[in-house]
Motif scaffolding. Structure first.
Motif, PDB file in Angstrom:
ATOM      1  N   VAL A 486       0.815  -1.214   0.000  1.00  0.00           N
ATOM      2  CA  VAL A 486       0.000   0.000   0.000  1.00  0.00           C
ATOM      3  C   VAL A 486       0.855   1.274   0.000  1.00  0.00           C
ATOM      4  CG1 VAL A 486      -1.622   1.370   1.364  1.00  0.00           C
ATOM      5  CG2 VAL A 486      -2.070  -1.047   0.957  1.00  0.00           C
ATOM      6  N   PRO A 487       1.878   1.418   0.856  1.00  0.00           N
ATOM      7  CA  PRO A 487       2.685   2.641   0.813  1.00  0.00           C
ATOM      8  C   PRO A 487       3.304   2.910  -0.556  1.00  0.00           C
ATOM      9  CG  PRO A 487       3.135   1.410   2.821  1.00  0.00           C
ATOM     10  CD  PRO A 487       2.290   0.523   1.958  1.00  0.00           C
ATOM     11  N   TRP A 488       3.796   1.835  -1.196  1.00  0.00           N
ATOM     12  CA  TRP A 488       4.384   2.019  -2.529  1.00  0.00           C
ATOM     13  C   TRP A 488       3.325   2.430  -3.545  1.00  0.00           C
ATOM     14  CZ3 TRP A 488       9.294   2.684  -3.175  1.00  0.00           C
ATOM     15  CH2 TRP A 488      10.205   2.110  -2.295  1.00  0.00           C
ATOM     16  N   LEU A 489       2.162   1.814  -3.484  1.00  0.00           N
ATOM     17  CA  LEU A 489       1.089   2.146  -4.421  1.00  0.00           C
ATOM     18  C   LEU A 489       0.621   3.581  -4.232  1.00  0.00           C
ATOM     19  CD1 LEU A 489      -1.023  -1.145  -4.299  1.00  0.00           C
ATOM     20  CD2 LEU A 489       0.473  -0.364  -6.148  1.00  0.00           C
ATOM     21  N   LEU A 490       0.508   4.017  -2.990  1.00  0.00           N
ATOM     22  CA  LEU A 490       0.112   5.398  -2.732  1.00  0.00           C
ATOM     23  C   LEU A 490       1.185   6.379  -3.189  1.00  0.00           C
ATOM     24  CD1 LEU A 490      -1.558   5.071   0.789  1.00  0.00           C
ATOM     25  CD2 LEU A 490      -2.681   5.594  -1.372  1.00  0.00           C
ATOM     26  N   THR A 491       2.451   5.997  -3.056  1.00  0.00           N
ATOM     27  CA  THR A 491       3.542   6.856  -3.533  1.00  0.00           C
ATOM     28  C   THR A 491       3.498   6.999  -5.050  1.00  0.00           C
ATOM     29  OG1 THR A 491       4.929   6.146  -1.684  1.00  0.00           O
ATOM     30  CG2 THR A 491       6.036   7.198  -3.544  1.00  0.00           C
ATOM     31  N   ILE A 492       3.271   5.871  -5.733  1.00  0.00           N
ATOM     32  CA  ILE A 492       3.144   5.919  -7.198  1.00  0.00           C
ATOM     33  C   ILE A 492       1.958   6.782  -7.600  1.00  0.00           C
ATOM     34  CG2 ILE A 492       2.663   4.534  -9.247  1.00  0.00           C
ATOM     35  CD1 ILE A 492       4.172   2.227  -7.875  1.00  0.00           C
ATOM     36  N   SER A 493       0.854   6.620  -6.876  1.00  0.00           N
ATOM     37  CA  SER A 493      -0.338   7.416  -7.167  1.00  0.00           C
ATOM     38  C   SER A 493      -0.062   8.904  -6.966  1.00  0.00           C
ATOM     39  CB  SER A 493      -1.488   6.966  -6.268  1.00  0.00           C
ATOM     40  OG  SER A 493      -2.619   7.765  -6.473  1.00  0.00           O
ATOM     41  N   LEU A 494       0.683   9.239  -5.908  1.00  0.00           N
ATOM     42  CA  LEU A 494       1.032  10.642  -5.664  1.00  0.00           C
ATOM     43  C   LEU A 494       1.880  11.202  -6.796  1.00  0.00           C
ATOM     44  CD1 LEU A 494       1.294  13.202  -3.917  1.00  0.00           C
ATOM     45  CD2 LEU A 494       3.233  12.103  -2.767  1.00  0.00           C
ATOM     46  N   LEU A 495       2.867  10.437  -7.244  1.00  0.00           N
ATOM     47  CA  LEU A 495       3.727  10.898  -8.333  1.00  0.00           C
ATOM     48  C   LEU A 495       2.929  11.094  -9.624  1.00  0.00           C
ATOM     49  CD1 LEU A 495       6.876   8.662  -7.723  1.00  0.00           C
ATOM     50  CD2 LEU A 495       6.597  11.100  -7.181  1.00  0.00           C
ATOM     51  N   MET A 496       2.022  10.183  -9.920  1.00  0.00           N
ATOM     52  CA  MET A 496       1.191  10.311 -11.122  1.00  0.00           C
ATOM     53  C   MET A 496       0.272  11.521 -11.028  1.00  0.00           C
ATOM     54  SD  MET A 496       0.180   6.310 -11.746  1.00  0.00           S
ATOM     55  CE  MET A 496      -0.994   6.744 -13.006  1.00  0.00           C
ATOM     56  N   THR A 497      -0.310  11.730  -9.857  1.00  0.00           N
ATOM     57  CA  THR A 497      -1.209  12.869  -9.674  1.00  0.00           C
ATOM     58  C   THR A 497      -0.442  14.182  -9.758  1.00  0.00           C
ATOM     59  OG1 THR A 497      -2.568  11.491  -8.211  1.00  0.00           O
ATOM     60  CG2 THR A 497      -2.955  13.859  -8.166  1.00  0.00           C
ATOM     61  N   THR A 498       0.750  14.225  -9.158  1.00  0.00           N
ATOM     62  CA  THR A 498       1.573  15.436  -9.240  1.00  0.00           C
ATOM     63  C   THR A 498       1.969  15.735 -10.679  1.00  0.00           C
ATOM     64  OG1 THR A 498       2.448  14.990  -7.025  1.00  0.00           O
ATOM     65  CG2 THR A 498       3.666  16.547  -8.398  1.00  0.00           C
ATOM     66  N   GLY A 499       2.353  14.689 -11.424  1.00  0.00           N
ATOM     67  CA  GLY A 499       2.683  14.878 -12.832  1.00  0.00           C
ATOM     68  C   GLY A 499       1.505  15.400 -13.627  1.00  0.00           C
ATOM     69  N   SER A 500       0.321  14.872 -13.330  1.00  0.00           N
ATOM     70  CA  SER A 500      -0.879  15.326 -14.013  1.00  0.00           C
ATOM     71  C   SER A 500      -1.141  16.803 -13.749  1.00  0.00           C
ATOM     72  CB  SER A 500      -2.081  14.487 -13.563  1.00  0.00           C
ATOM     73  OG  SER A 500      -3.276  14.983 -14.104  1.00  0.00           O
ATOM     74  N   GLN A 501      -0.969  17.234 -12.494  1.00  0.00           N
ATOM     75  CA  GLN A 501      -1.196  18.638 -12.166  1.00  0.00           C
ATOM     76  C   GLN A 501      -0.120  19.544 -12.751  1.00  0.00           C
ATOM     77  OE1 GLN A 501      -4.422  17.721 -11.331  1.00  0.00           O
ATOM     78  NE2 GLN A 501      -4.160  19.780 -10.515  1.00  0.00           N
ATOM     79  N   LEU A 502       1.102  19.046 -12.887  1.00  0.00           N
ATOM     80  CA  LEU A 502       2.143  19.834 -13.549  1.00  0.00           C
ATOM     81  C   LEU A 502       1.805  20.056 -15.016  1.00  0.00           C
ATOM     82  CD1 LEU A 502       5.403  18.324 -12.002  1.00  0.00           C
ATOM     83  CD2 LEU A 502       4.622  20.695 -11.792  1.00  0.00           C
ATOM     84  N   ILE A 503       1.254  19.033 -15.655  1.00  0.00           N
ATOM     85  CA  ILE A 503       0.823  19.181 -17.052  1.00  0.00           C
ATOM     86  C   ILE A 503      -0.263  20.242 -17.152  1.00  0.00           C
ATOM     87  CG2 ILE A 503      -0.363  18.033 -18.952  1.00  0.00           C
ATOM     88  CD1 ILE A 503       1.035  15.450 -18.101  1.00  0.00           C
ATOM     89  N   GLU A 504      -1.236  20.165 -16.233  1.00  0.00           N
ATOM     90  CA  GLU A 504      -2.325  21.153 -16.244  1.00  0.00           C
ATOM     91  C   GLU A 504      -1.786  22.554 -16.020  1.00  0.00           C
ATOM     92  OE1 GLU A 504      -4.863  24.051 -14.863  1.00  0.00           O
ATOM     93  OE2 GLU A 504      -3.585  23.009 -13.403  1.00  0.00           O
ATOM     94  N   ARG A 505      -0.835  22.696 -15.086  1.00  0.00           N
ATOM     95  CA  ARG A 505      -0.298  24.019 -14.803  1.00  0.00           C
ATOM     96  C   ARG A 505       0.520  24.545 -15.969  1.00  0.00           C
ATOM     97  NH1 ARG A 505      -3.078  24.437 -11.880  1.00  0.00           N
ATOM     98  NH2 ARG A 505      -2.553  24.106  -9.719  1.00  0.00           N
ATOM     99  N   HIS A 506       1.120  23.641 -16.743  1.00  0.00           N
ATOM    100  CA  HIS A 506       1.858  24.064 -17.926  1.00  0.00           C
ATOM    101  C   HIS A 506       0.920  24.701 -18.936  1.00  0.00           C
ATOM    102  CE1 HIS A 506       4.661  24.076 -21.284  1.00  0.00           C
ATOM    103  NE2 HIS A 506       3.812  23.369 -21.990  1.00  0.00           N
ATOM    104  N   TYR A 507      -0.186  24.056 -19.246  1.00  0.00           N
ATOM    105  CA  TYR A 507      -1.076  24.685 -20.223  1.00  0.00           C
ATOM    106  C   TYR A 507      -1.951  25.759 -19.587  1.00  0.00           C
ATOM    107  CZ  TYR A 507      -4.743  21.079 -19.174  1.00  0.00           C
ATOM    108  OH  TYR A 507      -5.668  20.246 -18.594  1.00  0.00           O
ATOM    109  N   PHE A 508      -1.954  25.875 -18.285  1.00  0.00           N
ATOM    110  CA  PHE A 508      -2.565  27.035 -17.639  1.00  0.00           C
ATOM    111  C   PHE A 508      -1.873  28.306 -18.117  1.00  0.00           C
ATOM    112  CE2 PHE A 508      -2.363  30.126 -14.121  1.00  0.00           C
ATOM    113  CZ  PHE A 508      -3.717  30.330 -13.882  1.00  0.00           C
TER     114      PHE A 508
END
Length: 520
Positions: A486-508
């Motif tokens: 679970v800790p590893w899966l949540l860490t991966i999920s956090l990294l994916m979510t952060t990457g997704s928000q960085l993409i959004e902020r780029h086209y912002f």
């Protein structure tokens, strides 16, 4: 007996005494004093109180020769890729044919947005002449004035790391000589006149194709014997181009919003007695690390990073200064949290975390207003607040869930954080997608052009964010099933979510579709 001269010899002899048109013009020019050459194009006296200098452009006389552009570039010693005056083109429609060249520069507004937004007070509006002057030695190169100006007048100089702009050649005006653009125009299409500030209307576009900027009250006047058709627009209005990406700012916004969200989540969990002292220390420490990393990265955005300490000077009127001051309180809050943790007092630590969370929330709201204050349609209050506060809650709960999973927090607190994260993720993504589709389909939407920019240049980014959402959803049942992973899966999920928000902020930033004058 003297030799007879032929016709060719006589013509050559006569030619040596003739003066070319250039020589005749130079002789006429030199016969007048400096003050007499252009007295009909500039005021003969300084503005009275309540008045200021302003440009007046005669569209009928403008041919688009760009003599004004070349003269401005040469006289002001601009760099090769720098220009303070530009030439644009207005076009009509089939039913209303129209074609007109337009010369544009700084409009020396009655209420300049660039001066209102500058965090270091690097703009000065002369109380005597009304000229809006940029103070190069004060500038830190944050480029916020570029975002604030609805005409895209200030230009960033990469060589010097600062912004520069037209100052109406105020040094020449002070000596009774015409500015470079006025003096160079062969048709005398540009003049300097005196206008009364109370007579400058609270109008929208000063010319067709310009942005509605009634809040700046531009003083430039465009005159013509033929009315500009209502359907006229800039020839380059249909160009779908990306704005600057501002990479360090994208990272700063995402990380600081993650930090604020994690601090708020930690504070709420502490008040609900879901965390003990050690768990709260680890969670707040992770949140503070993210926030401090974001603040540090923001300095890389500046053209003059060593002058960043000046950014508080404009706090009375600049949202950027207020944002910087608010984020500056976070290190102090971190010190308070560390002190209470060292003392081992849970009650005091809870108050320290709550206070720091409130300061971080205020800072995020200042971030919202930094972009709302530019009045760009894509950065409206509803859009920007939705994105920033949504990112704050989404990444904040995601970071807390990771921290709690690694430090062995109880199942109740962990389940609560994961559930909130999943809810925020899906709500935020579906809201953004629906808004994008509506704007793309409705050409009357305020940010329809931004949607077109996204479709043309950043469609793959939107698809990537969609796949990230799907992958995060696939991790949910695995996380619910529990287990040591679970800790590893949540860490991966956090990294994916952060990457997704960085993409959004780029086209912002890149899809902001900033306004400008024709051709600028």
């Amino acid at each position: 007996m003297a030799p007879r001269s032929n016709l060719i010899d006589e013509v050559l002899k006569e030619q040596q005494t003739l003066k070319t048109p250039v020589a005749l013009f130079a002789e006429e020019y030199d016969s007048k004093s400096v003050r007499d050459r252009f007295t009909h194009l500039i005021p003969l006296s300084k503005p009275a109180p309540g008045e200021q200098y302003a440009f007046e452009v005669n569209l009928d006389a403008c041919t688009g020769c760009k003599a004004c552009v070349a003269a401005c570039h040469s006289l002001n010693g601009l760099d090769e890729d720098e220009s303070w005056r530009d030439m644009g083109l207005l076009i009509g429609t089939r039913k209303q044919p129209y074609l007109q060249t337009v010369t544009t520069a700084c409009h020396h507004c009655a209420e300049p947005a660039c001066a209102e937004g500058c965090p270091v007070l690097a703009y000065d509006k002369s109380p005597e002449t009304g000229v809006v002057r940029h103070l190069d030695d004060q500038c830190i190169g944050c480029s916020y004035c570029i975002l604030k100006c609805p005409y895209d007048v200030p230009k960033f100089n990469f060589k010097r790391g600062i912004v520069r702009k037209c100052d109406m050649c105020q040094g020449r005006l002070a000596e009774g000589e015409a500015p470079a653009c006025v003096q160079a125009c062969p048709n005398e299409a540009i003049k300097i006149k005196v206008v009364k500030l109370d007579a400058v209307p609270d109008r929208g576009s000063i010319i067709a194709g310009a942005f509605d900027s009634s809040y700046t009250r531009p003083t430039t006047t465009y005159v013509s014997s033929k009315p500009v058709p209502s359907a006229a627009k800039a020839a380059d209005a249909g160009r779908i181009e990306l704005d600057h990406g501002h990479g360090p700012l994208a990272w700063m916004l995402v990380l600081t919003q993650m930090s604020a969200g994690a601090l708020i989540t930690c504070a709420v969990a502490m008040w609900l007695n879901l965390l003990n002292l050690n768990h709260a220390a680890i969670t707040s420490g992770a949140a503070l690390a993210a926030g401090l990393a974001g603040i540090a990265l923001s300095v890389l955005h500046l053209g003059q990073p060593l002058k960043a300490w000046r950014a508080f000077m404009g706090w009375r009127k600049s949202w950027l200064s207020r944002e910087i001051l608010a984020f500056g309180a976070i290190p102090g809050g971190g010190a308070a949290i560390a002190a209470t943790c060292w003392l081992g007092n849970f009650e005091w630590m809870r108050l320290a975390v709550t206070g720091t969370a409130v300061a971080a929330l205020v800072a995020v709201w200042c971030s919202v207003m930094v972009y709302v204050d530019t009045r760009r349609p894509f950065w409206s209050l509803k859009m920007t607040a939705g994105k920033f506060l949504g990112t704050m809650l989404l990444l904040g709960t995601a970071l807390c869930s990771v921290a709690w999973s690694w430090c062995g927090v109880g199942l109740l607190a962990l389940s609560w954080a994961v559930a909130l994260k999943v809810m925020f993720r899906w709500v935020l993504s579906l809201w953004e997608l629906s808004r994008f589709r509506l704007a793309l389909a409705d050409d009357t939407c305020a940010w329809h052009k931004s949607a077109l920019v996204l479709r043309k240049h950043r469609a793959h980014h939107i698809e990537l964010r969609g796949w990230s959402l799907v992958c995060t959803g696939l991790l949910i049942p695995v996380i619910i099933a529990g287990g040591a992973s679970v800790p590893w899966l949540l860490t991966i999920s956090l990294l994916m979510t952060t990457g997704s928000q960085l993409i959004e902020r780029h086209y912002f930033f890149t899809a902001a579709a900033g306004s400008k004058m024709p051709g600028n």
